[in-house]
Design a protein around this motif. Structure first.
Motif, mmCIF file in Angstrom:
data_model
loop_
_atom_site.group_PDB
_atom_site.id
_atom_site.type_symbol
_atom_site.label_atom_id
_atom_site.label_comp_id
_atom_site.label_asym_id
_atom_site.label_seq_id
_atom_site.Cartn_x
_atom_site.Cartn_y
_atom_site.Cartn_z
ATOM 1 N N ASP D 138 0.720 -1.258 -0.005
ATOM 2 C CA ASP D 138 -0.168 -0.003 0.201
ATOM 3 C C ASP D 138 0.867 1.295 0.020
ATOM 4 O OD1 ASP D 138 -2.402 1.207 -0.269
ATOM 5 O OD2 ASP D 138 -2.618 1.474 2.019
ATOM 6 N N GLY D 139 1.915 1.061 -0.630
ATOM 7 C CA GLY D 139 2.912 2.334 -0.736
ATOM 8 C C GLY D 139 3.547 2.845 0.431
ATOM 9 N N PRO D 141 6.161 1.679 3.882
ATOM 10 C CA PRO D 141 7.296 0.704 4.133
ATOM 11 C C PRO D 141 6.816 -0.164 5.182
ATOM 12 C CG PRO D 141 7.917 3.153 4.788
ATOM 13 C CD PRO D 141 6.587 3.112 4.355
ATOM 14 N N THR D 143 7.609 -2.200 8.576
ATOM 15 C CA THR D 143 8.454 -2.125 9.592
ATOM 16 C C THR D 143 8.051 -2.990 10.723
ATOM 17 O OG1 THR D 143 7.120 -0.404 10.501
ATOM 18 C CG2 THR D 143 9.017 0.476 9.343
ATOM 19 N N LYS D 156 23.725 -6.466 9.449
ATOM 20 C CA LYS D 156 24.461 -5.691 10.168
ATOM 21 C C LYS D 156 25.662 -6.258 10.915
ATOM 22 C CE LYS D 156 20.294 -2.746 11.336
ATOM 23 N NZ LYS D 156 19.231 -2.225 12.823
ATOM 24 N N ILE D 228 19.568 -5.194 2.547
ATOM 25 C CA ILE D 228 19.125 -3.729 2.593
ATOM 26 C C ILE D 228 18.070 -3.836 3.873
ATOM 27 C CG2 ILE D 228 18.000 -1.719 1.704
ATOM 28 C CD1 ILE D 228 19.151 -2.686 -1.291
ATOM 29 N N SER D 230 17.645 -5.740 5.898
ATOM 30 C CA SER D 230 18.104 -5.983 7.588
ATOM 31 C C SER D 230 18.788 -4.702 8.058
ATOM 32 C CB SER D 230 19.060 -7.309 7.303
ATOM 33 O OG SER D 230 19.938 -7.091 8.505
ATOM 34 N N ARG D 231 19.563 -4.091 7.254
ATOM 35 C CA ARG D 231 20.297 -2.892 7.337
ATOM 36 C C ARG D 231 19.314 -1.845 7.942
ATOM 37 N NH1 ARG D 231 25.070 -0.611 4.373
ATOM 38 N NH2 ARG D 231 25.627 -0.077 6.746
ATOM 39 N N LEU D 232 18.499 -1.625 7.042
ATOM 40 C CA LEU D 232 17.324 -0.612 7.350
ATOM 41 C C LEU D 232 16.289 -0.692 8.471
ATOM 42 C CD1 LEU D 232 16.801 0.752 3.815
ATOM 43 C CD2 LEU D 232 18.324 1.629 5.609
ATOM 44 N N ASN D 233 16.237 -2.123 8.756
ATOM 45 C CA ASN D 233 15.250 -2.749 9.531
ATOM 46 C C ASN D 233 13.944 -2.529 8.935
ATOM 47 O OD1 ASN D 233 14.402 -4.502 11.506
ATOM 48 N ND2 ASN D 233 14.289 -2.732 13.025
ATOM 49 N N SER D 234 13.659 -2.270 7.801
ATOM 50 C CA SER D 234 12.353 -2.024 7.115
ATOM 51 C C SER D 234 12.529 -2.283 5.574
ATOM 52 C CB SER D 234 12.028 -0.614 7.390
ATOM 53 O OG SER D 234 12.760 0.174 6.548
ATOM 54 N N GLN D 236 11.222 -0.987 1.861
ATOM 55 C CA GLN D 236 10.807 0.180 1.258
ATOM 56 C C GLN D 236 10.006 -0.278 0.077
ATOM 57 O OE1 GLN D 236 11.444 3.271 2.729
ATOM 58 N NE2 GLN D 236 12.260 2.203 4.408
ATOM 59 N N PRO D 237 8.798 0.145 -0.242
ATOM 60 C CA PRO D 237 8.131 -0.125 -1.632
ATOM 61 C C PRO D 237 9.144 0.505 -2.773
ATOM 62 C CG PRO D 237 6.920 1.709 -0.313
ATOM 63 C CD PRO D 237 8.276 0.882 0.642
ATOM 64 N N THR D 238 9.609 1.650 -2.570
ATOM 65 C CA THR D 238 10.466 2.285 -3.575
ATOM 66 C C THR D 238 11.893 1.689 -3.611
ATOM 67 O OG1 THR D 238 11.153 4.039 -2.056
ATOM 68 C CG2 THR D 238 9.421 4.270 -3.514
ATOM 69 N N GLY D 240 15.361 0.164 -4.445
ATOM 70 C CA GLY D 240 16.083 -0.486 -5.665
ATOM 71 C C GLY D 240 15.805 0.158 -7.130
#
Ligand SMILES: Nc1ncnc2c1ncn2[C@@H]1O[C@H](COP(=O)(O)OP(=O)(O)OP(=O)(O)O)[C@@H](O)[C@H]1O
Ligand SMILES: Nc1ncnc2c1ncn2[C@@H]1O[C@H](COP(=O)(O)OP(=O)(O)OP(=O)(O)O)[C@@H](O)[C@H]1O
Ligand SMILES: [Mg+2]
Ligand SMILES: [Mg+2]
Lengths: 311, 502, 293, 311
Positions: D138-139, D141, D143, D156, D228, D230-234, D236-238, D240
């Motif tokens: 649904d657009g 992230p 989390t 990490k 990614i 794991s590093r961002l712990n979320s 993202q729909p956008t 890559g």
């Protein structure tokens, strides 16, 4: 006879696709087939079509140009710069087009003399042109352009009730159609893409043909950029990003082979129309933008696959 | 041969490509341990028949029996498992892979069933297989694409011989070879035959058929014409079966005047490839250029024509120094060049006959850069007629033409420029006997009009039969000039293998 | 001030009057492909120059993982304070934790972070900006209107937050109806063509809310082309120079000013304080402004 | 001997480029050659390198995959979805990789069975995968993923002081290097790209090879996406977007030919390092991001041209 049929099937494949999509949209939306929407649609298509016309030449020589979008932004920004400096609009546009020609020629020279694959050469210039644009504009739109009638005409004008960009697109289409079909240069474009070695051995300067083809694309991209600039009355540093993808898609949907040597510019016009009609139709139907991407990708795939079948 | 059931028996084979019937009710049988020739004009359907046999194409109708048992292969791998292997007409070398990688493509040696390759073993076997063919100058680690066509062909042959085949199909294996390689190939063929291996041998070279084959089957226009014992037939009889009429003399009568020198090359050199190349050609003369594969003949011609840079040397046309930096300069001066590799360098395969012929003549058929359709069509139709190209018309794609007719299109595009000097590199490679004669006839006509011709050829009978003078090259240098009356098989071969200048 | 290698400038002209002007500030901007953030950066760079601080800027091009790399690179350079303008509130947390580990104080700018320790947050909030836009339109049209919403890049945080704020207001009112919402990727050209297409199918429109000024300016061109501009309320977001002059000319009705320059300046001011060990509030609001004629 | 030299020149061309760039950066920036920056750099490179490894296989078969970035986003989003549903992290990652494999296989099937040019097929799936990601998330992230040590480790973690993603990248590099060089499958990849027809005649199932190659790329892209995530712990729909360009650039800078059949995965690793070093170095030197684009494009061009020269 059979050969004649299959040959012509191949030619009308994309056209059938376009008609099918239009009929579907016509049924789904009352507003689709209004004259005002058709003109609106054509005006929107004109930008992508102009770039895609150039891209057709490039792809016919077995090349590709990923830099068109950045080149468009750079060319428009420089043209806008000339306009804000008070230059006569026609002269500024003319110089802008020459700048496009020169930027395209840079692509061509890197590819032929530097012997870099077109994909990677124009990938690099795509980044470079964008960087130069951002430096030149400092990342901000250039506004306060000319109020001259001439300049407004290019993007916003009408002639006999037809939007001027549409007329421009059609005139250029006719010229390029003629060039590809009836001139020595057109013949050389097909030959170089079909078999570069054989063309060279037939006395054709393949490098020169290629440089011209990228130059043409550069010029047409800037023309498209000037239309946008005139319509928005400002030049955006981020203009044209991802335009290369729509242009390439138009060319390929139109039946031109990415391997070069085979294709027609009529197909490209139809391909650009297909893409434009999808975008316009999805807007008219107020499809959620998430689903729009899915539908657009799907239709492109379908159009290409249908075309393959009919061959 | 003693067994009663033939190894392969094909009956009533039909095959069409998109409505175009290429094989009609064809019969074909191969005994154990025989060498069976398959002949016919270009486009007669020879290669197609073989491809139907090995499962590359699927037959529309008919029966294929292997060892008396009805069999249908759906891909070449299956045929290979039954001991049937093909050396295809078109080279099937992967250019960027090495020699040994190509040799074992599709049948790599692995450590057990791991899928991990045993490269040492493959290299060793490559050397052995090549040695069996008398080839010792190809290193297994060389990139195959850098080798001459002839060497590539030897690799393909070695690859086929390395399998434990019961039947080897050789589709024009010698088209790119010169006499010495052909000799060693024939020796191997002979020993294979003694081991009971059958061979289907396709070639347009009549001498070879008589030299090694036991029986011959002839196709014409996709139809089965007949099968004969070689011992019971003759050159003329076979030609008649192939073309359906008497062909007459093999090399047409020469009737021409040799005039002044029109074209001269002096001390041409390109480092590492050739040096000290000096020769001239006179009006109306055919200068034959003989040599073994890799002698550097094609390189010399490509340099003369401006396709590659020269390191030193001068070129004169009509006694005047000329500078040729790009093929375009050569074309402008009236020099034509028919390359040895018509598919890669001679034709735009996807384009029509008309477009291909027009390519060298764009200036003539246009006004101010705009092509005149009427001029173009007239020129193209005239040339198609003059060379009797067998096609549905100017719009047919050259891709769909048979080899011989493709070659005629290449010649047509150069006749259009009305050349003063014409270079022909292997002009009859892979061309059938009828078309060959037509090409010789065209050459005759040109010389009658005063054109000087340089003809590179690896086919000795052709060089001897057509040339007024013969230049022989060996490893990038000229080793002999021989006049028509003094030249024979022996002294040309001596010079080609590096013997002293005569 | 950190244990990261390469920081060697401490000492000498340091602690005069307890004030250290020899400060190195790292600024990670979410994107410079948007004039708003360009202005923010300019504001920060200018006031840093004035104060005599060294400032290092990087551009994450709207990609959270690029931002992570950027911040890693900034940490490598031994910055004393890190200003982060997150691409995404959640995704930035790991980067902030990295800075925390390196004992570099972090200040978030314009968009907050969900995790990690942040000294202070300087912003004007997108969501309340969206609410302001909704309220403005509602007031202009007496709580009854057919609305068009032009969205930003699908999935981008500004799109979500501004849209959310806008809907917080609009969805409560029965007569405020969003008759079309389409994405134009924050791009002016797309704003133009998307609006044109919407106009083809929806005759009656009372107001347009665009998630940024670029798209609003594009939409204005489309409305002008149909001579509908006078009858439609157009509200943009960001108050870029172009938009502000459009408001002055009466072509745009309002734009929400987040005062990027001011955000940049406040960020530097706070950074200076933090570097000198002074206390700062944990939220420094920069007022949103409604720019109207 | 001469042949040996030129042969090895071609192989070390990109390496020389890398060393030159590194030396320049080392001189210009004190921070460049610190151990911590090197690890930092390598960790940043790992994501692009993993995608580029897959892309190498694809390009060796004369294909291209523009969908990697969207595929990465979709795969990561789905994996994140599994994680939030409380699935065991290892299992979720495993399923995520399988999803990547399947999405890649879809590309491969469209290309081989649908007979669509790779460029256009993956251009379409690029749009489609992105659309599906947006619909699924649904657009927003995703989390609140796992706090498990295992999952955090992937992006990490450190092993013997080396970042885990770097170790992952090296292990996969070694495996793929071995596959390309020493296995029948590797040989088939080269053969299909070198001459598809000849390969088919040699009994190689070209379609199957291609489908596998796109599947591999799909899987590696999702692995990169999981790092990614794991590093961002979320997720993202956008995530890559535009990654395909860096991956392709890495492959081409590394000396692999876009025409297929020729190239090496070592080159790709070096290519990815070159790009990573440029990005990192320009950041360290605090080059304005506008100029960064110009420099980056220029260096890519230079690297490719130098490589051509040395051949
Ligand atoms: N794949 C194909 N599709 C369509 N037509 C084909 C195909 N392959 C062969 N043909 C046509 O079939 C006919 C027979 O071709 P084939 O290659 O069998 O001839 P050939 O006897 O081997 O000739 P040559 O001596 O020139 O090798 C030709 O007219 C050719 O154009
Ligand atoms: N593309 C190439 N790359 C490397 N070497 C080549 C290439 N083309 C030709 N050669 C080499 O150059 C030499 C001359 O070849 P050339 O083709 O000119 O000989 P030729 O006498 O015409 O023989 P052929 O009958 O094989 O054509 C040979 O040793 C050949 O291997
Ligand atoms: Mg044949
Ligand atoms: Mg030769």
């Amino acid at each position: 006879m059979k050969q004649f049929l299959t040959r012509n099937m191949a030619k009308i494949g994309p056209l059938i696709g376009l008609i099918v999509i239009m009929v579907i949209l016509g049924v789904l939306s009352d507003n689709f087939f209004t004259l005002s929407n058709i003109f609106n649609l054509l005006r929107q298509v004109s930008v992508n079509a102009l770039i895609a016309f150039g891209m057709t030449f490039v792809i016919l020589t077995a090349g590709i140009d990923l830099s068109v979008g950045s080149l468009l932004a750079l060319g428009s920004a420089l043209t806008a710069g000339l306009l804000t400096s008070g230059m006569d609009p026609l002269l500024a546009v003319f110089i802008g087009l020459l700048i496009g020609l020169a930027l395209g020629a840079i692509n061509g020279i890197i590819i032929t003399k530097g012997k870099v694959a077109p994909f990677i050469a124009t990938l690099a210039t795509m980044t470079i042109f964008r960087g130069v644009t951002l430096v030149y504009t400092d990342g901000k739109p250039i506004t306060g352009l000319s109020d001259s009638f001439t300049f407004e005409m290019i993007g916003k004008g009408y002639v006999f009730g037809i939007p001027f960009p549409v007329i421009l697109m059609l005139i250029i289409f006719v010229i390029l159609f003629f060039i590809l079909r009836n001139t020595v240069f057109g013949r050389q474009v097909y030959a170089v893409g079909g078999n570069e070695e054989a063309s060279t051995l037939s006395g054709i300067k393949a490098d020169r043909v290629k440089i011209w083809v990228y130059s043409l694309t550069g010029m047409l991209s800037v023309l498209a950029g000037i239309i946008i600039t005139s319509r928005l009355n400002s030049a955006q540093p981020t203009a044209g990003s991802m335009y290369e993808l729509d242009a390439i898609a138009a060319v390929v949907i139109g039946g031109t082979s990415l391997a070069g040597g085979r294709g027609r510019i009529v197909g490209t016009l139809i391909g650009a129309l297909i893409i434009g009609v999808i975008d316009n139709g999805l807007n008219l139907l107020n499809v959620s933008s998430f689903y729009q991407q899915i539908v657009k990708g799907g239709v492109i795939l379908l159009a290409v696959m249908l075309d393959r079948r009919s061959k | 041969m003693g067994k009663i059931t033939p190894f392969i028996e094909m009956t009533n084979i039909d095959k069409s490509f998109s409505g175009n019937q290429v094989l009609k009710q064809v019969h074909f049988a191969v005994e154990h341990g025989e060498i069976h020739a398959l002949m016919g004009e270009n486009g007669a359907g020879k290669s197609t028949l073989v491809k139907v046999l090995t499962g590359i194409h699927q037959k529309d109708a008919g029966v294929v029996k292997v060892n008396g048992k009805e069999t249908t292969f759906t891909n070449p791998k299956e045929a290979e498992e039954k001991g049937i292997i093909v050396i295809h007409q078109e080279l099937n070398i992967i250019p960027h892979l090495t020699v040994s990688q190509n040799m074992f493509l599709g049948k790599e040696l692995t450590y057990g069933k791991t899928g991990i390759m045993n490269m040492v073993a493959m290299k060793k076997q490559t050397i052995e297989s090549l040695k069996r063919l008398g080839v010792t100058n190809i290193h297994p680690d060389e990139t195959a694409g850098n080798l001459s066509v002839g060497k590539q062909q030897m690799i393909e042959i070695a690859r086929a011989l390395a399998t434990n085949a019961e039947l080897i199909v050789m589709d024009e294996p010698t088209a790119a070879l010169t006499d010495r390689e052909i000799e060693s190939l024939f020796k191997v063929v002979d020993s294979l035959k003694k081991q009971g291996v059958s061979i289907i041998y396709i070639s347009h070279r009549m001498e070879e058929i008589f030299k090694i084959c036991d029986r011959i089957t002839i196709l014409r226009d996709g139809q089965y014409i007949g099968t004969e014992n070689i011992a019971d037939t003759s050159f003329e009889a076979i030609v008649k079966m192939m073309v359906g009429r008497e062909l007459g003399q093999r090399f047409p009568e020469r009737q021409h005047q040799i005039g002044e020198v029109i074209f001269e090359v002096e001390n041409l050199e390109r480092k590492g490839l050739f040096k000290n190349i000096s020769f001239d050609v006179k009006e109306g003369e055919v200068l034959g250029v003989a040599g073994l594969m890799g002698a550097g003949r094609s390189e010399v011609m490509e340099v003369i024509f401006g396709f590659h840079r020269k390191d030193s040397g001068t070129i004169k046309l009509n006694g005047e120094n000329v500078s040729i930096k790009h093929p375009r300069d050569a074309v402008k001066m009236g020099i034509g060049f028919i390359t040895e590799d018509r598919k890669a360098k001679g034709l735009v395969l996807e384009a029509s006959i008309r477009e291909n012929i027009a390519l060298t003549n764009l200036k003539t058929v246009s006004n101010n850069g705009v092509i005149s359709n009427s001029k173009e069509n007239k020129m193209v139709m005239d040339l198609i007629e003059r060379l009797q190209v067998r096609a549905t018309g100017g719009e047919q794609d050259v891709k769909s033409l048979s080899g011989g007719n493709q070659q005629k299109v290449v010649i047509a595009k150069w006749l259009g420029i009305e050349p003063k000097v014409l270079i022909l590199d292997e002009p009859t490679r892979g061309v059938d006997i009828g078309a060959k004669k037509e090409i010789y006839t065209i050459m005759n006509e040109l010389t009658k009009n005063g054109v000087g011709i340089i003809m590179v050829s690896s086919e000795l009978p052709e060089v001897l039969g057509v040339s007024d003078r013969i230049m022989v090259m060996h490893e990038g240098e000229i080793t002999a000039f021989l006049n028509r009356d003094e030249a024979n098989q022996e002294n040309v071969m001596t010079a080609a293998t590096g013997g002293s200048k005569s | 001030s950190t244990d990261a290698p390469g920081t060697s400038k401490d000492g000498e002209d340091g602690d005069k009057n307890g004030k250290d002007n020899n400060i190195k500030i790292g600024l990670s901007v979410s994107t410079l492909n948007n004039p708003f953030f360009v202005t923010l950066r300019d504001g920060a760079e200018d006031s840093a120059k004035e104060a005599g601080y060294e400032i290092v800027t990087s551009d994450a091009q709207d990609d959270p993982s690029t931002q992570l790399s950027d911040i890693e690179d900034l940490i490598q350079q031994g910055v004393d304070v890190l200003l982060v303008n997150p691409v995404d509130s959640d995704a930035v947390s790991s980067a902030i934790e990295l800075a925390n580990d390196a004992d570099i104080p972090v200040i978030t700018v314009d968009r907050s972070a969900e995790g990690g320790e942040v000294v202070t947050h300087i912003a004007s909030d997108n969501e309340s900006g969206g609410e302001m836009a909704g309220e403005f339109i509602a007031k202009q049209l007496d709580n009854k209107a057919k609305l068009v919403e032009i969205e930003g890049v699908s999935g981008a945080s500004a799109t979500r937050e501004r849209g959310k704020g806008f809907h917080n207001i609009i969805d409560k009112m029965d007569d405020m109806e969003v008759i079309a919402n389409q994405s134009a990727d924050f791009d002016r050209t797309k704003g133009l063509s998307v609006m044109e297409n919407i106009l083809q199918s929806k005759g009656e429109i009372d107001a347009v809310f665009a998630h940024n000024d670029e798209m609003a300016l594009g939409a204005i061109e489309a409305l002008e082309g149909k001579s509908m501009l006078d009858d439609v309320v157009v509200v943009g977001f960001d108050a870029t120079d172009d938009a502000v002059s459009a408001v002055e000319d009466g072509r745009m009705d309002a734009t929400i000013a987040q005062q990027p320059e001011l955000i940049g300046e406040s960020a530097i001011e706070a950074a200076g304080k933090v570097a000198n060990g002074e206390e700062v509030d944990d939220f420094i609001p920069v007022d949103l402004q409604m720019v109207t004629k």
